[in-house]
Design an enzyme around this catalytic site. Structure first.
Site, short mmCIF file in Angstrom:
data_model
loop_
_atom_site.label_atom_id
_atom_site.label_comp_id
_atom_site.label_asym_id
_atom_site.label_seq_id
_atom_site.Cartn_x
_atom_site.Cartn_y
_atom_site.Cartn_z
N GLU A 238 0.81 -1.22 0.00
CA GLU A 238 0.00 0.00 0.00
C GLU A 238 0.84 1.27 0.00
O GLU A 238 0.71 2.14 0.85
CB GLU A 238 -0.97 -0.01 1.19
CG GLU A 238 -2.09 1.01 1.01
CD GLU A 238 -3.27 0.80 1.96
OE1 GLU A 238 -3.68 -0.37 2.15
OE2 GLU A 238 -3.76 1.79 2.50
N HIS A 253 -14.58 3.39 9.27
CA HIS A 253 -13.86 3.06 10.50
C HIS A 253 -14.25 4.01 11.63
O HIS A 253 -14.36 3.60 12.79
CB HIS A 253 -12.36 3.11 10.28
CG HIS A 253 -11.83 1.99 9.44
ND1 HIS A 253 -10.56 1.98 8.92
CD2 HIS A 253 -12.41 0.83 9.03
CE1 HIS A 253 -10.37 0.86 8.22
NE2 HIS A 253 -11.49 0.16 8.28
N HIS A 266 -19.01 -4.18 9.78
CA HIS A 266 -18.00 -3.47 9.00
C HIS A 266 -18.53 -3.07 7.62
O HIS A 266 -18.40 -1.93 7.19
CB HIS A 266 -16.74 -4.34 8.87
CG HIS A 266 -15.70 -3.76 7.96
ND1 HIS A 266 -15.04 -2.58 8.24
CD2 HIS A 266 -15.21 -4.18 6.76
CE1 HIS A 266 -14.19 -2.31 7.25
NE2 HIS A 266 -14.27 -3.26 6.34
#
Lengths: 362, 362
Positions: A238, A253, A266
């Site tokens: 990433e 989040h 989630h």
């Protein structure tokens, strides 16, 4: 009888591993023998999934010695304390550096089993056997492992790639409706980020997916994994492009942390977060309003939440600050130029973010 | 005034980092500016070292914002619970993925700060500023991080390379004699494994080292780091040759675990462990007895323990079984063909191991 619907390969700099998608794969001893060496292993599952599938998988793994640990079910248990429990079982059973950990369950089980494998003796092998749609299309692929901290989601973890992913679509039969819908949020994400054609396919085939049509599910999983595997291959750690996979996640989040990982699944938080990202993009004049409308309609049809009414905009804003994409104190976001065209950017006025959070929580 | 005595580079597959050895380096702001970016950082130290050196280092790091956490001192605190404390401080202070952790202390501080850096947001940068001889010649170099488990030493951890190592030999002035001697065990190890010439130099110069002669210490640290850097460069993940650096450690870790990490210093356990390995090698007819005698004499002169009298041979044998070098249930050991010629082997009769343990614990 097992049936393989599709097979993909995740190509990394120094090795590769297979993703196999199909029916009853976790009952297929020959397939397992192909994927992993004949040795003792630790099977990590949870108290919901284990009663349904652990026995079948254990039988297929014979004659290996299978030690099992069943974790409590739910995101609120995704902590360092639970990982320590897995590590204790590895030590107590004297597993060596040649240990193999098998994760049987959803994203929470996979993230924790993978993190335990990453830390035990500085890294042992693990196999992902994801049993939720979300895990099959997203969390089991790509080697992100870890746990939550009270201060933020997935703040503690490691990049540690599995030796393989076995997505047994027959396990979706027992998945609660709410979790199927949560998984669809991550499926929709792939369309939004980079694949407008797939987004159109989802608009056409959402009803079939909700009805758990086997062919539709296998196709959606295959196409999702294909996109994820390609992006991970290009950017394992990433450094750039992979961040696009976090579309909706910085918002999401914050929603999860604000509700102590207890209220929202989630995928539900990601759904609302993706819409927030789209709304903010429209506010900035980047993404046409009708496209935002298309997304809102698709999420609604999937039974996913589209706003964070009742939460505090200021609290969400504060929680976003701890996101892993923060650079030099500034929150970078994945925003949309269009459906199928996401960008990572820190170049936006704070007021646009504040207005987006206010509108969604109103 | 700072003086650089030597500079080395650890060459890895995908990057490199410097080891700088010299006097008063941790007071040298310009040198620090060369090594690390100008940004906020977390300084991890302990309650013994921080009062001596943290203020100087913090001043040299100005104008960076330095958040500090002082851990309790000692191997018995090298646990996941202590690492969690470091992680809590990182989260509470909202450090991002661009965080930098600086480890100021001995091996325990370096191992835990490095492991926290490995896990925080799946990996942030860290700098080693080792202040003990053992950390300067061994633990700060090579990227092994982690903590102990009640069931065994360093069973939980990660390979995570630092951005640099700053071995400030002036900090050895305050090192207790017992710890200096423990550090010499690891120095002697390099001679034993691969460098018979260095072993001879140590026999000649041990008194100067014990008297803390600056030039002798700098030379010993330089030569030790050189050997370690070369071996790590060839085998970062310990697939082969790097295991040789564990000479004496399988025995030593068992001694430490048997005494709950409370009685023996790590280097002391390694000293006795190396002699056990040599004695077992002689028993197998691999290493000439006079060479074993040379080792015993050198360790005695260094004030290091040469037997494990009072401990149980059977308990030590059981604790060795959890070692990370166990393969298919069989403990592999580093044994000696000669001084300067170590080998990793599983090819020995169990009786030779049992007899060695019995003799040393009698």
């Amino acid at each position: 009888m097992s049936t393989i619907a599709a097979q993909l390969t995740v190509e990394l700099a120094d090795r590769r591993y297979p993703i196999i998608i199909g029916n009853h794969l976790s009952a297929d001893g020959l397939l397992l023998d192909d994927m992993i060496p004949q040795r003792d292993l630790l099977l990590v599952s949870n108290t919901t999934v284990a009663p349904l599938y652990a026995e079948t998988l254990t039988a297929a793994l014979a004659p290996r010695r299978v030690v099992r640990v069943d974790l409590p079910d739910g995101e609120s248990y995704k902590t360092l304390v639970t990982v320590q429990r897995i590590l204790d079982v590895l030590v107590t059973n004297r597993f060596g550096r040649d240990a193999l950990v098998v994760a049987l369950g959803g994203g929470v089980v996979g993230d924790m089993a993978g993190f335990a494998a990453a830390c035990y003796q500085r890294g042992v092998a693990y196999l992902q056997v994801p049993t939720s749609l979300l895990a099959q299309v997203d969390s089991s692929v790509g080697g992100k492992t870890g746990v939550n901290h009270p201060g933020g989601k997935n703040l503690i973890g490691a990049f540690h790639q599995p030796v393989g992913v076995l997505a047994d679509t027959s396990t979706l039969a027992t998945l609660p409706d709410r979790e199927l819908r949560a998984g669809l949020a991550e499926v929709i994400k792939y369309g939004l980020i980079i694949d407008a054609g797939f987004f159109g396919w989802l608009e056409q085939n959402l009803d079939a997916l909700l009805a758990r049509d086997a062919a539709a599910l296998a196709y959606a999983i295959h196409r999702s994994c294909q996109t994820k595997a390609q992006i991970v291959a290009r950017d394992e750690r990433e450094q750039g492009e992979r961040a696009l996979l976090n579309l909706g996640h910085t918002f999401g989040h914050a929603i999860e942390a604000a509700t102590s990982y207890q209220t929202w699944l989630h995928g539900e938080a990601v759904a609302t977060g993706m819409l927030m990202a789209a709304q903010m993009s429209a506010r900035l004049g980047w993404c046409p309003a009708p496209q935002v409308e298309r997304l809102a309609r698709l999420l609604e049809r999937a039974g996913l939440p589209t706003n964070a009414t009742g939460l505090g905009a200021a609290e969400l804003r504060a929680l976003m600050q701890i996101d892993k994409k923060v650079a030099a104190g500034h929150v970078r976001l994945i925003l949309l130029k269009d459906i199928g065209a996401a960008v990572l950017t820190g170049d936006y006025p704070e007021a646009a973010l504040a207005a987006t959070l206010s509108a969604s929580t109103a």
